[in-house]
Design an enzyme around this catalytic site. Structure first.
Site, mmCIF file in Angstrom:
data_model
loop_
_atom_site.group_PDB
_atom_site.id
_atom_site.type_symbol
_atom_site.label_atom_id
_atom_site.label_comp_id
_atom_site.label_asym_id
_atom_site.label_seq_id
_atom_site.Cartn_x
_atom_site.Cartn_y
_atom_site.Cartn_z
ATOM 1 N N PRO A 100 -3.335 1.374 0.860
ATOM 2 C CA PRO A 100 -2.505 0.186 1.011
ATOM 3 C C PRO A 100 -3.249 -1.100 0.746
ATOM 4 O O PRO A 100 -4.464 -1.178 0.881
ATOM 5 C CB PRO A 100 -2.071 0.242 2.468
ATOM 6 C CG PRO A 100 -3.051 1.099 3.144
ATOM 7 C CD PRO A 100 -3.643 1.989 2.135
ATOM 8 N N GLU A 101 -2.480 -2.103 0.368
ATOM 9 C CA GLU A 101 -2.980 -3.455 0.238
ATOM 10 C C GLU A 101 -2.490 -4.243 1.452
ATOM 11 O O GLU A 101 -1.895 -3.673 2.360
ATOM 12 C CB GLU A 101 -2.501 -4.047 -1.099
ATOM 13 C CG GLU A 101 -2.913 -3.156 -2.274
ATOM 14 C CD GLU A 101 -2.522 -3.680 -3.636
ATOM 15 O OE1 GLU A 101 -2.482 -4.896 -3.818
ATOM 16 O OE2 GLU A 101 -2.263 -2.853 -4.520
ATOM 17 N N ARG A 158 -8.575 11.938 1.003
ATOM 18 C CA ARG A 158 -9.717 11.661 0.127
ATOM 19 C C ARG A 158 -10.998 11.330 0.878
ATOM 20 O O ARG A 158 -12.026 11.070 0.240
ATOM 21 C CB ARG A 158 -9.343 10.539 -0.854
ATOM 22 C CG ARG A 158 -8.312 11.005 -1.851
ATOM 23 C CD ARG A 158 -7.928 9.922 -2.814
ATOM 24 N NE ARG A 158 -8.955 9.651 -3.796
ATOM 25 C CZ ARG A 158 -8.858 8.721 -4.729
ATOM 26 N NH1 ARG A 158 -7.784 7.975 -4.785
ATOM 27 N NH2 ARG A 158 -9.814 8.538 -5.586
#
Length: 276
Positions: free
Chosen positions: A2-3, A112
């Site tokens: 997310p940003e 990840r």
DNA sequence: ACCCTCACCTGCACGC
DNA sequence: TGCGTGCAGGTGAGGG
């Protein structure tokens, strides 16, 4: 992943859902999620603490605790939180769990393995390197056109790489950087210090607007308490980008095909006609 | 002070 | 089907 808009939404949701909850025990399942902490320490620093509230600085999510500590978390590319009840198994890639006294638990899951957690003395939060070096919050007074002008002047990198640098401008990521440059009509390849002075105010406004509009859009989605952040970045198709992931598609202003280039090992999307 | 490259992981979509 | 390649919304370390 997310940003800033997504992180802001996740922090708000966490505050709503686990603000006021008391931690019974904290489990660190993957040591490298919290590299500064020994595994036994992690629980020791968090057990029996109450979460006062959850907030954020940049893309860091901060759990303010009643034991003078703050749990800092960064989702990086694929981190997410989920609130689960007693019977459900932990999902795959669960790296940490906060067990609450009411029997529910907050799971941190990260396919990840890029996410980070750190426990910090709250009084020293602003001194922590991950916070101290951040640029001013984009919605604050401190992030004004003059600040942006000064920072641009000192950078010889491309505008795109400049916008991704959280110590120069904080909150933009790969999507909103491309979107903001498109709105401002500036080429991502232009050197930061060569952005014409008369266009800096517009660039500033486009950065703030892109983030604000994304936050409004994200906030309008139906929250899912079982997967905080799900729907925020779970269904990327909901993003109605003007250039991002639209390589070859027509520019919505001039119909020229959108281009994709690599800058700093990451994709940038732009309109070669509208952005100079 | 700045800038560049690489590193950290898994999974998915694509072409042969 | 399988295998290789490139791609993914992020950052930090370590070098020049």
């Amino acid at each position: 992943m997310p940003e800033l808009p997504e992180v802001e939404f996740v922090a708000r949701e966490l505050n709503r859902i686990v603000g006021g909850q008391k931690i019974a025990t904290a489990e660190l399942l993957r040591a490298r999620l919290a590299p500064d902490s020994q595994i036994p320490d992690f629980g020791g620093l968090l057990d029996r603490a109450k979460i006062n509230f959850v907030h954020r600085r940049g893309k860091n999510i901060l759990f303010d605790l009643d034991n003078r500590r703050t749990l800092l978390t960064h989702l990086r590319m694929s981190g997410r939180f989920m609130l689960l009840n007693g019977q459900a198994d932990d999902p795959k890639f669960t790296h940490a769990v906060l067990h609450f006294v009411d029997g529910s638990r907050l799971v941190f899951q990260d396919q990840r393995h890029f996410g980070l957690m750190k426990v910090i003395e709250t009084a020293r939060l602003d001194l922590d390197p991950s916070i101290a070096k951040l640029a001013p919050e984009p919605f604050s007074e401190d992030f004004g056109p003059e600040y942006l002008r000064e920072q641009l002047a000192r950078s010889g990198r491309s505008l795109k790489e400049f916008l991704l640098d959280q110590t120069k401008v904080c909150g933009l990521g790969n999507i909103y950087a491309s979107e903001a440059m498109f709105r401002a009509g500036i080429s991502p390849k232009r050197k930061a210090r060569n952005v014409p002075g008369v266009r800096i105010e517009r660039l500033h406004r486009c950065i703030v607007d892109v983030l604000a509009e994304a936050l409004a859009e994200v906030s309008g989605r139906t929250p899912n308490p079982a997967a905080i952040g799900e729907g925020v970045y779970g269904d990327g198709a909901s993003g109605d980008w003007r250039v991002y992931e639209r390589e070859g598609g027509p520019c919505r202003t001039c119909s020229a095909p959108i281009r994709r280039i690599k800058q700093g090992q990451r994709s940038t999307y732009y309109c070669p006609k509208c952005q100079r």
